[in-house]
Design a protein around this motif. Structure first.
Motif, PDB file in Angstrom:
ATOM      1  N   VAL A 139       0.802  -1.520  -0.341  1.00  0.00           N
ATOM      2  CA  VAL A 139       0.631  -0.015   0.061  1.00  0.00           C
ATOM      3  C   VAL A 139       1.028   1.061  -0.386  1.00  0.00           C
ATOM      4  N   GLY A 140       2.015   1.330   0.593  1.00  0.00           N
ATOM      5  CA  GLY A 140       2.909   2.074   0.907  1.00  0.00           C
ATOM      6  C   GLY A 140       3.740   2.738  -0.506  1.00  0.00           C
ATOM      7  N   ASP A 141       3.742   1.536  -1.948  1.00  0.00           N
ATOM      8  CA  ASP A 141       4.594   1.480  -2.927  1.00  0.00           C
ATOM      9  C   ASP A 141       3.500   2.218  -3.681  1.00  0.00           C
ATOM     10  N   ALA A 142       2.441   1.903  -3.542  1.00  0.00           N
ATOM     11  CA  ALA A 142       0.838   2.672  -4.385  1.00  0.00           C
ATOM     12  C   ALA A 142       1.095   4.360  -4.304  1.00  0.00           C
ATOM     13  N   LEU A 143       0.842   3.788  -3.001  1.00  0.00           N
ATOM     14  CA  LEU A 143       1.003   5.626  -2.218  1.00  0.00           C
ATOM     15  C   LEU A 143       2.086   6.622  -2.910  1.00  0.00           C
ATOM     16  N   LEU A 144       3.556   6.323  -2.934  1.00  0.00           N
ATOM     17  CA  LEU A 144       4.165   6.675  -3.421  1.00  0.00           C
ATOM     18  C   LEU A 144       3.620   7.330  -4.880  1.00  0.00           C
ATOM     19  N   ARG A 145       3.340   5.900  -5.326  1.00  0.00           N
ATOM     20  CA  ARG A 145       3.465   6.069  -6.731  1.00  0.00           C
ATOM     21  C   ARG A 145       2.309   6.989  -7.764  1.00  0.00           C
ATOM     22  N   LEU A 146       1.544   8.177  -6.120  1.00  0.00           N
ATOM     23  CA  LEU A 146       0.076   8.883  -6.691  1.00  0.00           C
ATOM     24  C   LEU A 146       1.441  10.120  -6.726  1.00  0.00           C
ATOM     25  N   PRO A 147       0.615  11.368  -7.794  1.00  0.00           N
ATOM     26  CA  PRO A 147       1.005  12.509  -7.338  1.00  0.00           C
ATOM     27  C   PRO A 147       0.872  12.703  -6.168  1.00  0.00           C
ATOM     28  N   ALA A 148       1.340  13.903  -6.016  1.00  0.00           N
ATOM     29  CA  ALA A 148       1.430  14.319  -4.323  1.00  0.00           C
ATOM     30  C   ALA A 148       0.424  14.965  -3.598  1.00  0.00           C
ATOM     31  N   GLN A 181     -10.747  15.585  -5.391  1.00  0.00           N
ATOM     32  CA  GLN A 181      -9.229  15.079  -6.073  1.00  0.00           C
ATOM     33  C   GLN A 181      -9.717  14.052  -5.088  1.00  0.00           C
ATOM     34  N   LEU A 182      -9.590  14.034  -3.955  1.00  0.00           N
ATOM     35  CA  LEU A 182     -10.269  13.060  -3.561  1.00  0.00           C
ATOM     36  C   LEU A 182     -10.767  11.402  -3.608  1.00  0.00           C
ATOM     37  N   SER A 183     -11.458  12.206  -4.497  1.00  0.00           N
ATOM     38  CA  SER A 183     -12.038  10.830  -5.182  1.00  0.00           C
ATOM     39  C   SER A 183     -11.505  10.465  -6.387  1.00  0.00           C
ATOM     40  N   ARG A 184     -10.581  11.128  -7.099  1.00  0.00           N
ATOM     41  CA  ARG A 184      -9.498  10.931  -8.108  1.00  0.00           C
ATOM     42  C   ARG A 184      -8.277  10.206  -7.667  1.00  0.00           C
ATOM     43  N   ALA A 185      -8.205  10.411  -6.315  1.00  0.00           N
ATOM     44  CA  ALA A 185      -6.588   9.805  -5.417  1.00  0.00           C
ATOM     45  C   ALA A 185      -7.431   8.108  -5.240  1.00  0.00           C
ATOM     46  N   ARG A 186      -9.275   8.387  -4.769  1.00  0.00           N
ATOM     47  CA  ARG A 186      -9.020   6.667  -4.587  1.00  0.00           C
ATOM     48  C   ARG A 186      -8.815   5.670  -5.450  1.00  0.00           C
ATOM     49  N   ALA A 187      -9.475   6.496  -6.655  1.00  0.00           N
ATOM     50  CA  ALA A 187     -10.140   6.298  -7.826  1.00  0.00           C
ATOM     51  C   ALA A 187      -8.424   4.854  -8.337  1.00  0.00           C
ATOM     52  N   SER A 188      -7.274   6.495  -8.241  1.00  0.00           N
ATOM     53  CA  SER A 188      -5.811   6.064  -8.663  1.00  0.00           C
ATOM     54  C   SER A 188      -5.048   4.746  -8.095  1.00  0.00           C
ATOM     55  N   ARG A 190      -6.694   2.440  -6.046  1.00  0.00           N
ATOM     56  CA  ARG A 190      -8.034   1.790  -5.997  1.00  0.00           C
ATOM     57  C   ARG A 190      -7.113   0.672  -7.527  1.00  0.00           C
ATOM     58  N   ALA A 191      -6.535   1.418  -8.373  1.00  0.00           N
ATOM     59  CA  ALA A 191      -6.260   0.529  -9.705  1.00  0.00           C
ATOM     60  C   ALA A 191      -4.970  -0.037  -9.610  1.00  0.00           C
ATOM     61  N   LEU A 192      -4.335   0.995  -8.780  1.00  0.00           N
ATOM     62  CA  LEU A 192      -2.421   0.500  -8.276  1.00  0.00           C
ATOM     63  C   LEU A 192      -2.690  -0.868  -8.033  1.00  0.00           C
ATOM     64  N   LEU A 193      -3.458  -0.712  -7.007  1.00  0.00           N
ATOM     65  CA  LEU A 193      -3.579  -1.966  -6.281  1.00  0.00           C
ATOM     66  C   LEU A 193      -3.967  -2.996  -7.185  1.00  0.00           C
ATOM     67  N   SER A 194      -4.803  -2.664  -7.478  1.00  0.00           N
ATOM     68  CA  SER A 194      -5.690  -3.858  -8.392  1.00  0.00           C
ATOM     69  C   SER A 194      -4.754  -4.355  -9.739  1.00  0.00           C
ATOM     70  N   ASP A 195      -4.259  -3.787 -10.169  1.00  0.00           N
ATOM     71  CA  ASP A 195      -3.451  -3.932 -10.966  1.00  0.00           C
ATOM     72  C   ASP A 195      -2.504  -4.914 -11.001  1.00  0.00           C
ATOM     73  N   LYS A 196      -1.412  -4.758  -8.886  1.00  0.00           N
ATOM     74  CA  LYS A 196      -0.625  -5.290  -8.594  1.00  0.00           C
ATOM     75  C   LYS A 196      -1.297  -6.778  -8.730  1.00  0.00           C
ATOM     76  N   ASP A 197      -2.374  -6.886  -7.982  1.00  0.00           N
ATOM     77  CA  ASP A 197      -2.902  -7.898  -8.155  1.00  0.00           C
ATOM     78  C   ASP A 197      -3.422  -8.223  -9.102  1.00  0.00           C
ATOM     79  N   GLU A 198      -3.662  -8.066 -10.075  1.00  0.00           N
ATOM     80  CA  GLU A 198      -3.664  -8.637 -11.592  1.00  0.00           C
ATOM     81  C   GLU A 198      -2.810  -9.329 -11.684  1.00  0.00           C
ATOM     82  N   PHE A 199      -1.059  -8.302 -11.639  1.00  0.00           N
ATOM     83  CA  PHE A 199      -0.151  -8.468 -12.419  1.00  0.00           C
ATOM     84  C   PHE A 199       0.628  -9.852 -11.663  1.00  0.00           C
ATOM     85  N   GLN A 200       0.015 -10.208 -10.235  1.00  0.00           N
ATOM     86  CA  GLN A 200       1.075 -11.238  -9.212  1.00  0.00           C
ATOM     87  C   GLN A 200      -0.360 -12.875 -10.124  1.00  0.00           C
ATOM     88  N   SER A 201      -1.337 -12.564 -10.566  1.00  0.00           N
ATOM     89  CA  SER A 201      -2.113 -13.426 -10.719  1.00  0.00           C
ATOM     90  C   SER A 201      -1.855 -14.179 -11.540  1.00  0.00           C
TER      91      SER A 201
END
Length: 205
Positions: A139-148, A181-188, A190-201
């Protein structure tokens, strides 16, 4: 999906009572400090708000403890210098977080802080003891990939418990902008975490 990822894929429920309790008595302490520079008043303000400032700085600055400590020190120095201008129209924690966010953004712009890829899982340890360190790191890694700005919105609302109005004051934007901005941040996120799950699966070839 792991428990942590499911946790972040849903909306978080920050402890609003905790957020409000840390401001209890702060206005009186600020007034006393402004009046006579009371060390006792300052120590009480510091004890009440230092954990919030430290957590915000650590999470915003890639989980790096030394940079966070530098940011915290600068935040409190600026707060002391400008506390005469605190008018009490917002909560003291909101005003203080505004200073901390500005300090962090300056550090990110002027250094390679935004490029640090190692995240300290302990910087998220107050959002669920049942979550494992590996999951926290992801989760921390995903947070780091978000714009500040997105990262700040998620941390301020979903972890620290600030309202959209307060986040708007902290970030210097309109409340509607803070909400979107919060809505877009959450969507981003979720997408980052979902993409990682999809890649690992995916099956290995």
């Amino acid at each position: 999906q792991s428990a942590m990822k499911k946790f972040w894929l849903r909306n978080l429920s920050p402890d609003r009572a905790r957020t409000e309790n840390r401001d209890l008595g702060s206005d009186a302490l600020v007034a006393k400090f402004v009046k006579d520079r009371s060390e006792t008043a300052f120590r009480a303000l510091y004890r009440a708000h230092a954990p919030m400032v430290t957590g915000l700085c650590v999470r915003m600055l890639s989980g790096t403890q030394q940079r966070a400590e530098d940011a915290c020190q600068e935040t409190w120095m600026r707060a002391v210098r400008s506390i005469d201008r605190f008018e009490g129209r917002s909560r003291f924690s909101t005003w203080l977080c505004g200073i901390a966010v500005n300090v962090v953004h300056e550090m990110i712009r002027s250094s390679a802080a935004s490029q640090v890829v190692q995240f300290d899982p302990n910087s998220l340890d107050d959002i669920g003891e049942e979550m494992g360190a590996i999951e926290l790191s992801e989760v921390g890694d995903a947070l780091l990939r978000l714009p500040a700005g997105y990262r700040a919105a998620v941390i301020l609302h979903d972890i620290e418990g600030f309202t959209h109005q307060e986040i708007a004051e902290i970030l210097g934007i309109a409340p509607g902008t803070a909400k979107s901005q919060l809505s877009r941040a959450r969507a981003s996120l979720r997408a980052l975490l979902s993409d990682k799950d999809e890649f690992q699966s995916r099956p290995k070839s």
